[in-house]
Motif scaffolding. Structure first.
Motif, short mmCIF file in Angstrom:
data_model
loop_
_atom_site.label_atom_id
_atom_site.label_comp_id
_atom_site.label_asym_id
_atom_site.label_seq_id
_atom_site.Cartn_x
_atom_site.Cartn_y
_atom_site.Cartn_z
N VAL A 77 0.86 -1.19 0.00
CA VAL A 77 0.00 0.00 0.00
C VAL A 77 0.89 1.23 0.00
O VAL A 77 1.78 1.36 0.84
N GLU A 78 0.67 2.09 -0.96
CA GLU A 78 1.45 3.32 -1.11
C GLU A 78 0.52 4.52 -1.16
O GLU A 78 -0.70 4.38 -1.25
N CYS A 79 1.09 5.70 -1.18
CA CYS A 79 0.33 6.94 -1.23
C CYS A 79 -0.61 6.98 -2.44
O CYS A 79 -1.69 7.56 -2.38
N SER A 80 -0.17 6.35 -3.52
CA SER A 80 -0.96 6.39 -4.76
C SER A 80 -2.29 5.65 -4.64
O SER A 80 -3.18 5.87 -5.46
N LEU A 81 -2.46 4.79 -3.62
CA LEU A 81 -3.75 4.11 -3.45
C LEU A 81 -4.87 5.14 -3.34
O LEU A 81 -5.91 4.98 -3.97
N CYS A 82 -4.65 6.17 -2.58
CA CYS A 82 -5.68 7.21 -2.40
C CYS A 82 -5.44 8.43 -3.29
O CYS A 82 -6.39 9.03 -3.79
N HIS A 83 -4.19 8.80 -3.47
CA HIS A 83 -3.88 10.04 -4.17
C HIS A 83 -3.58 9.86 -5.65
O HIS A 83 -3.43 10.86 -6.36
N GLY A 84 -3.48 8.64 -6.11
CA GLY A 84 -3.22 8.39 -7.53
C GLY A 84 -1.81 8.80 -7.94
O GLY A 84 -0.93 8.98 -7.10
N GLN A 85 -1.62 8.96 -9.23
CA GLN A 85 -0.31 9.32 -9.77
C GLN A 85 0.13 10.72 -9.35
O GLN A 85 1.31 11.04 -9.38
N ALA A 86 -0.82 11.55 -8.94
CA ALA A 86 -0.48 12.91 -8.50
C ALA A 86 0.45 12.87 -7.29
O ALA A 86 1.23 13.80 -7.08
N ALA A 87 0.41 11.79 -6.52
CA ALA A 87 1.29 11.67 -5.35
C ALA A 87 2.76 11.67 -5.77
O ALA A 87 3.60 12.18 -5.04
N LYS A 88 3.05 11.15 -6.93
CA LYS A 88 4.44 11.10 -7.40
C LYS A 88 4.98 12.49 -7.74
O LYS A 88 6.18 12.71 -7.73
N THR A 89 4.07 13.43 -8.03
CA THR A 89 4.49 14.80 -8.34
C THR A 89 4.28 15.72 -7.14
O THR A 89 4.43 16.93 -7.26
N GLY A 90 3.90 15.14 -5.99
CA GLY A 90 3.74 15.94 -4.78
C GLY A 90 2.40 16.64 -4.66
O GLY A 90 2.25 17.54 -3.86
N ARG A 91 1.43 16.24 -5.47
CA ARG A 91 0.10 16.83 -5.39
C ARG A 91 -0.81 15.87 -4.63
O ARG A 91 -1.13 14.80 -5.13
N PHE A 92 -1.23 16.27 -3.46
CA PHE A 92 -2.00 15.39 -2.59
C PHE A 92 -3.41 15.92 -2.33
O PHE A 92 -4.03 15.57 -1.33
N GLN A 93 -3.91 16.75 -3.19
CA GLN A 93 -5.23 17.38 -2.99
C GLN A 93 -6.33 16.33 -2.88
O GLN A 93 -6.38 15.39 -3.66
N MET A 94 -7.19 16.52 -1.90
CA MET A 94 -8.36 15.65 -1.73
C MET A 94 -9.58 16.54 -1.60
O MET A 94 -9.47 17.63 -1.06
N PRO A 95 -10.73 16.13 -2.04
CA PRO A 95 -11.02 14.88 -2.74
C PRO A 95 -10.36 14.86 -4.11
O PRO A 95 -9.98 15.90 -4.64
N THR A 96 -10.26 13.66 -4.68
CA THR A 96 -9.53 13.48 -5.93
C THR A 96 -10.34 12.72 -6.97
O THR A 96 -11.14 11.85 -6.62
N SER A 97 -10.09 13.04 -8.22
CA SER A 97 -10.75 12.32 -9.32
C SER A 97 -10.15 10.94 -9.52
O SER A 97 -10.68 10.13 -10.28
N HIS A 98 -9.03 10.65 -8.84
CA HIS A 98 -8.40 9.34 -8.93
C HIS A 98 -9.33 8.25 -8.38
O HIS A 98 -9.38 7.14 -8.91
#
Length: 163
Positions: A77-98
């Motif tokens: 389980v990684e950050c991308s589970l909830c934040h999607g690929q945006a987590a890899k670029t440091g964008r963690f905005q929620m809610p998310t369309s991911h």
């Protein structure tokens, strides 16, 4: 009659005091210690403090829940589970369309109909777990405020319930 009135008044007073005490405990101080010697709330944390808190507190709790639920699917389980690929670029905005968009129905009828086990797990266990980890008040169906499903998921036309 006066004794009954006094007892009733005392009971109401205790209930109101409890409600004010419980309701007044949010946001909880869950972060690192600030300059005043008190732990910080989520909104008081800076970006790096939030990332650290997510890595050390939130992600491990979510990972444990998901691994216990479906160990094969959520072995990692990684950050991308909830934040999607945006987590890899440091964008963690929620809610998310991911994450899948929810129906917008207050009681999540379509979600319960299509995915009853998943919806129940997230509603009963994941949402309270994440609200606690973030020090946020759980969503109230009465006030339509607090941390809930729409804190992470978008509704049919975008953010809902103040998220």
């Amino acid at each position: 009659m006066q004794t009954v009135d006094r007892q009733f008044t005392a009971i109401i007073a205790v209930i109101l005091l409890l409600a004010l005490t419980i309701g007044g405990c949010y946001p909880k101080r869950v972060g690192p210690v600030g300059g005043d010697g008190k732990r910080l709330t989520w909104s008081e944390m800076g970006a790096e403090q939030r990332k650290t808190h997510m890595k050390n507190e939130v992600l491990p709790r979510a990972a444990k829940l998901f691994r216990a639920w479906r160990p094969d699917r959520y072995a990692s389980v990684e950050c991308s589970l909830c934040h999607g690929q945006a987590a890899k670029t440091g964008r963690f905005q929620m809610p998310t369309s991911h994450l899948p968009r929810l129906s917008g129905e207050l009681l999540l009828g379509p979600e319960f109909e299509k995915y009853p086990d998943t919806t129940r797990l997230k509603l009963d266990r994941l949402v309270p777990l994440m609200a606690g980890a973030l020090g946020k008040k759980p969503f109230s169906i009465i006030t339509r405020r607090g941390f809930g499903c729409y804190s992470c998921h978008l509704g049919p036309s975008g953010p809902m319930f103040g998220n």
